[in-house]
Design a protein around this motif. Structure first.
Motif, PDB file in Angstrom:
ATOM      1  N   SER A 240       0.828  -1.200   0.000  1.00 35.94           N
ATOM      2  CA  SER A 240       0.000   0.000   0.000  1.00 35.94           C
ATOM      3  C   SER A 240       0.865   1.254   0.000  1.00 35.94           C
ATOM      4  N   LEU A 241       0.815   2.009  -1.071  1.00 34.07           N
ATOM      5  CA  LEU A 241       1.573   3.255  -1.147  1.00 34.07           C
ATOM      6  C   LEU A 241       1.108   4.234  -0.078  1.00 34.07           C
ATOM      7  N   GLN A 242      -0.181   4.275   0.166  1.00 33.59           N
ATOM      8  CA  GLN A 242      -0.715   5.176   1.178  1.00 33.59           C
ATOM      9  C   GLN A 242      -0.145   4.846   2.553  1.00 33.59           C
ATOM     10  N   GLU A 243      -0.074   3.569   2.895  1.00 33.11           N
ATOM     11  CA  GLU A 243       0.464   3.164   4.199  1.00 33.11           C
ATOM     12  C   GLU A 243       1.962   3.457   4.284  1.00 33.11           C
ATOM     13  N   ILE A 244       2.684   3.232   3.201  1.00 39.44           N
ATOM     14  CA  ILE A 244       4.125   3.495   3.195  1.00 39.44           C
ATOM     15  C   ILE A 244       4.390   4.980   3.411  1.00 39.44           C
ATOM     16  N   LEU A 245       3.615   5.833   2.753  1.00 40.79           N
ATOM     17  CA  LEU A 245       3.785   7.281   2.912  1.00 40.79           C
ATOM     18  C   LEU A 245       3.405   7.719   4.324  1.00 40.79           C
ATOM     19  N   MET A 262      14.273   2.796  -2.398  1.00 41.74           N
ATOM     20  CA  MET A 262      14.037   4.179  -2.846  1.00 41.74           C
ATOM     21  C   MET A 262      14.938   4.519  -4.029  1.00 41.74           C
ATOM     22  N   PHE A 263      16.196   4.082  -3.950  1.00 42.95           N
ATOM     23  CA  PHE A 263      17.096   4.341  -5.076  1.00 42.95           C
ATOM     24  C   PHE A 263      16.579   3.680  -6.349  1.00 42.95           C
ATOM     25  N   LEU A 264      16.152   2.415  -6.249  1.00 48.26           N
ATOM     26  CA  LEU A 264      15.683   1.703  -7.434  1.00 48.26           C
ATOM     27  C   LEU A 264      14.453   2.368  -8.041  1.00 48.26           C
ATOM     28  N   LEU A 265      13.532   2.820  -7.191  1.00 49.40           N
ATOM     29  CA  LEU A 265      12.316   3.468  -7.689  1.00 49.40           C
ATOM     30  C   LEU A 265      12.618   4.845  -8.265  1.00 49.40           C
ATOM     31  N   ALA A 304       5.181  10.587 -15.575  1.00 48.75           N
ATOM     32  CA  ALA A 304       5.135   9.422 -14.685  1.00 48.75           C
ATOM     33  C   ALA A 304       6.443   9.307 -13.914  1.00 48.75           C
ATOM     34  N   GLY A 305       7.559   9.598 -14.593  1.00 53.93           N
ATOM     35  CA  GLY A 305       8.862   9.526 -13.939  1.00 53.93           C
ATOM     36  C   GLY A 305       9.006  10.505 -12.796  1.00 53.93           C
ATOM     37  N   VAL A 306       8.683  11.772 -13.051  1.00 56.45           N
ATOM     38  CA  VAL A 306       8.843  12.753 -11.973  1.00 56.45           C
ATOM     39  C   VAL A 306       7.766  12.581 -10.910  1.00 56.45           C
ATOM     40  N   TYR A 307       6.601  12.043 -11.304  1.00 56.83           N
ATOM     41  CA  TYR A 307       5.543  11.809 -10.311  1.00 56.83           C
ATOM     42  C   TYR A 307       6.024  10.863  -9.225  1.00 56.83           C
ATOM     43  N   ILE A 308       6.639   9.741  -9.617  1.00 56.94           N
ATOM     44  CA  ILE A 308       7.053   8.766  -8.601  1.00 56.94           C
ATOM     45  C   ILE A 308       8.153   9.339  -7.715  1.00 56.94           C
ATOM     46  N   ILE A 309       9.032  10.169  -8.278  1.00 59.27           N
ATOM     47  CA  ILE A 309      10.116  10.759  -7.486  1.00 59.27           C
ATOM     48  C   ILE A 309       9.570  11.767  -6.479  1.00 59.27           C
ATOM     49  N   VAL A 310       8.629  12.606  -6.922  1.00 61.38           N
ATOM     50  CA  VAL A 310       8.007  13.582  -6.011  1.00 61.38           C
ATOM     51  C   VAL A 310       7.129  12.864  -4.994  1.00 61.38           C
ATOM     52  N   ARG A 311       6.421  11.845  -5.450  1.00 59.13           N
ATOM     53  CA  ARG A 311       5.520  11.098  -4.561  1.00 59.13           C
ATOM     54  C   ARG A 311       6.278  10.471  -3.396  1.00 59.13           C
ATOM     55  N   LEU A 312       7.470   9.932  -3.657  1.00 62.25           N
ATOM     56  CA  LEU A 312       8.239   9.240  -2.619  1.00 62.25           C
ATOM     57  C   LEU A 312       9.124  10.180  -1.800  1.00 62.25           C
TER      58      LEU A 312
END
Length: 639
Positions: A240-245, A262-265, A304-312
């Motif tokens: 769950s991304l929500q739980e991880i955040l 985190m590095f891999l993502l 999509a690329g920058v979304y995952i970086i900002v999201r995490l």
């Protein structure tokens, strides 16, 4: 109602795409595309109004997503085998083996994780994809008709083209709404497959070559994404991304264990966002029809690329890893801005400037402060609009004049007055205050306060962008002075151009409302203090003030007096520059009388500083330095 909105934004494009694939009637296709665009736009606005949610569809959908994962990987594997590309083959095999192990041996309960959730960041991304992406799809109706006429095709390939265009929109909406990381992986790989098919759409040798390069680089990112999710599950015990955040601070305290996934993502995000040393797949994608370029650059693939970086970003906040992300972004921002300055090919300028702006977003994610995240979200929003507008303008211009070289656009206003003015508006919104892009860059530079090297890179990169944008705008409005000819244009091309230009200006004018309504809620999810205080519509912080409406007033006055003065100039007063001799005009081409009374045709052109900013000069060193920073990021930051 919620189920309906998720269905419309995610599943409906998949269904419409299937219909378009078998539909051959052009007029019916046009109606379906316009109607789908309208429905997506309305659904994204309704979803924004409804606010945050979390939901799980029936268990059957989870099984279909798993099946979809393996089908996509099977298709990619077949492509790799057919093209005899060992990188694609072995990376895909690694994903298949990893996915089998993960799906059937590691995960205890697939149904325990809700498939979708939306917070304020997800809703902003859905708006960007559904509005900007839909307008690009509509533009494609008129564009592809002319494109195929130019290629003299006997059988139209529009069904396949629009199948992947619309599928792309649904996949991207699914990606930004996904809560289950395995669902996100499925949509992630969908975008990889769609981009490969669209880049290679024209099926020329150069199109196939660039599509293959895009595929292996994004398969590399997909492999990193899958194994990053596997490690993340091992560390956190949840998909769950929500739980991880929500548990981000807890994981950050744990140290290196969480930073490896985190590095891999983040690495996967960098490949998807075409960051150095992987930028060549995006510059190579310029061979595709213009709607593809616009979609890739503005609202789907690279976002999509920058979304995952900002999201995490909240998970790796305050770590050395975050500092390396910021430095990497700052370096690529400056380096690719320099590469853009050395180009005369309009699409390449847009490609490198896109990579540059994406790097700036990544730098903001690495800075990881409230002001930096504010800048990142505003950059995502305003860049999507203005860059889509510029790509669509270049496509319309190229079809008219047969060239995408900006030197051939000299005096374009005389031939295409509407498109030239819209393109200039797009350029101004990219480089001039008080428009949103410049405001977001100011916020990014301000957020780097105290990090001297990073701040210098961001300031220099922003300065270089002014060079190539001013050069381009000046060319389109340059001499010869001629009365503008009427410009005929298909409504499906003209409509998206006007709407995007209007959005870029209007949203910039109402940027305080955009900040309060869309951006501040995102920042408030992870930070206790707001980065900016709004007073009389102006942005104030501890380090500076951005005056929105006073700058708009000055800009308006400047345009008013410039236009009034221009209207006073007569044809007799409109003369070209002095050229060392009596001016002449042969076949409408300006020149002068040279030695022995012979006519010399005047030739003008810009200086592109290729010995400093050329691809041959810079690309190798940029790639080496970027790769070195990535290695240091892994071993120095994550471990």
């Amino acid at each position: 109602m919620l189920d309906t909105l998720v269905f419309v934004t995610v599943l409906l494009p998949f269904l419409v795409a299937a219909v378009l694939l078998v539909l051959r009637e052009q007029n019916v296709r046009k109606v379906i595309l316009v109607a789908t665009a309208g429905v997506l736009i309305l659904a994204s606005l309704a979803m924004l109004r409804g606010g945050a949610f979390i939901m799980s569809p029936a268990p059957l959908w989870g099984s279909l997503v798993t099946l979809g994962d393996f089908l996509i990987l099977a298709v990619v594997l077949l492509v790799g085998l057919k093209r005899k590309n060992q990188i694609i083959v072995w990376l895909t095999v690694a994903q298949i083996v990893g996915l089998i192990w993960f799906d059937f041996f590691m995960i205890q309960d697939h149904g325990a994780t809700p498939a979708f959730f939306a917070d304020d960041l997800s809703l902003v991304m859905v708006l960007v994809v559904s509005i900007v992406g839909s307008l690009i799809a509509v533009y494609g109706i008129g564009y592809m008709k002319e494109h195929e006429e130019h290629l003299h095709l006997t059988t139209s390939k529009q069904p396949q083209f629009f199948f992947f265009i619309v599928l792309f929109l649904g996949a991207m909406n699914g990606l930004v709404l996904a809560n289950n990381m395995l669902w996100m992986y499925f949509f992630w790989e969908c975008t990889t497959l769609c981009s490969f098919m669209l880049i290679g759409h024209d099926d020329t040798e150069i199109a196939r070559k660039n599509a293959e390069r895009a595929l292996w680089m994004n398969v590399l990112g997909g492999t990193a994404f899958l194994f990053g999710v596997m490690l993340l599950y091992k560390v956190t015990g949840t998909l769950s991304l929500q739980e991880i955040l929500a548990r981000g601070p807890e994981f950050a305290v744990a140290g290196g264990a969480i930073l490896v996934p985190m590095f891999l993502l983040v690495f996967a995000g960098m490949t998807k966002a075409a960051q150095a040393p992987f930028q060549s797949w995006l510059t190579g994608a310029m061979v595709a029809p213009t709607p593809v370029s616009a979609l890739l650059h503005s609202s789907t693939m690279v976002k999509a690329g920058v979304y995952i970086i900002v999201r995490l970003a909240p998970i790796y906040a305050g770590t050395y890893f975050s500092n390396f992300v910021a430095l990497f972004g700052g370096f690529v921002f400056l380096a690719t801005a320099c590469l853009a300055a050395g180009q005369s090919n309009g699409k390449k300028i847009l490609a490198y400037s896109t990579i540059s702006n994406l790097a700036l977003i990544i730098a903001c994610a690495g800075i990881n402060t409230p002001a930096a995240i504010t800048a990142a979200i505003l950059l995502i929003l305003f860049h999507a609009i203005s860059k889509a507008l510029m790509f669509l303008c270049v496509g319309a211009i190229e079809q008219k004049i047969g060239s995408r070289d900006i030197e051939d656009m000299r005096g374009l206003f005389a031939r295409m007055p509407r498109t030239a003015l819209v393109a200039v508006i797009g350029i101004l919104t990219m480089m001039l205050p008080p428009f949103g892009m410049l405001m977001a860059k100011w916020m990014a530079i301000e957020s780097a306060h105290g990090q001297f090297l990073l701040m210098i890179m961001l300031a220099l990169g922003s300065g270089v962008t002014v060079l190539f944008w001013c050069r381009w705008a000046g060319l389109m409005l340059a001499t010869p002075f001629a009365k503008a000819a009427p410009e005929a244009q298909d409504s499906t091309i003209r409509g998206p151009l006007y709407l995007l230009a209007g959005l870029a200006v209007v949203l910039s004018f109402f940027s305080p409302l955009v900040y309060n309504g869309l951006v501040a809620p995102v920042v408030a999810m992870y930070y206790k203090t707001a980065p900016y205080v709004l007073r009389f519509g102006n942005f104030e912080s501890s380090t500076g003030v951005f005056l929105v409406y006073p700058l708009f007033i000055l800009l308006g006055l400047g345009f008013f007096f410039a236009l009034r003065q221009t209207r006073k100039i007569t044809a007799a007063q409109a003369v070209g520059p002095y050229m060392c001799g009596e001016q002449t005009a042969v076949d409408g081409k300006p020149g002068f009388l040279g030695p022995l009374g012979q006519n010399v045709t005047a030739v003008s052109g810009n200086y592109y500083l290729e010995q400093f900013f050329g691809e041959a000069m810079l690309s190798k060193w940029i790639n080496v330095i970027a790769l070195a920073v990535l290695v240091i990021m892994l071993f120095g930051g994550a471990l």
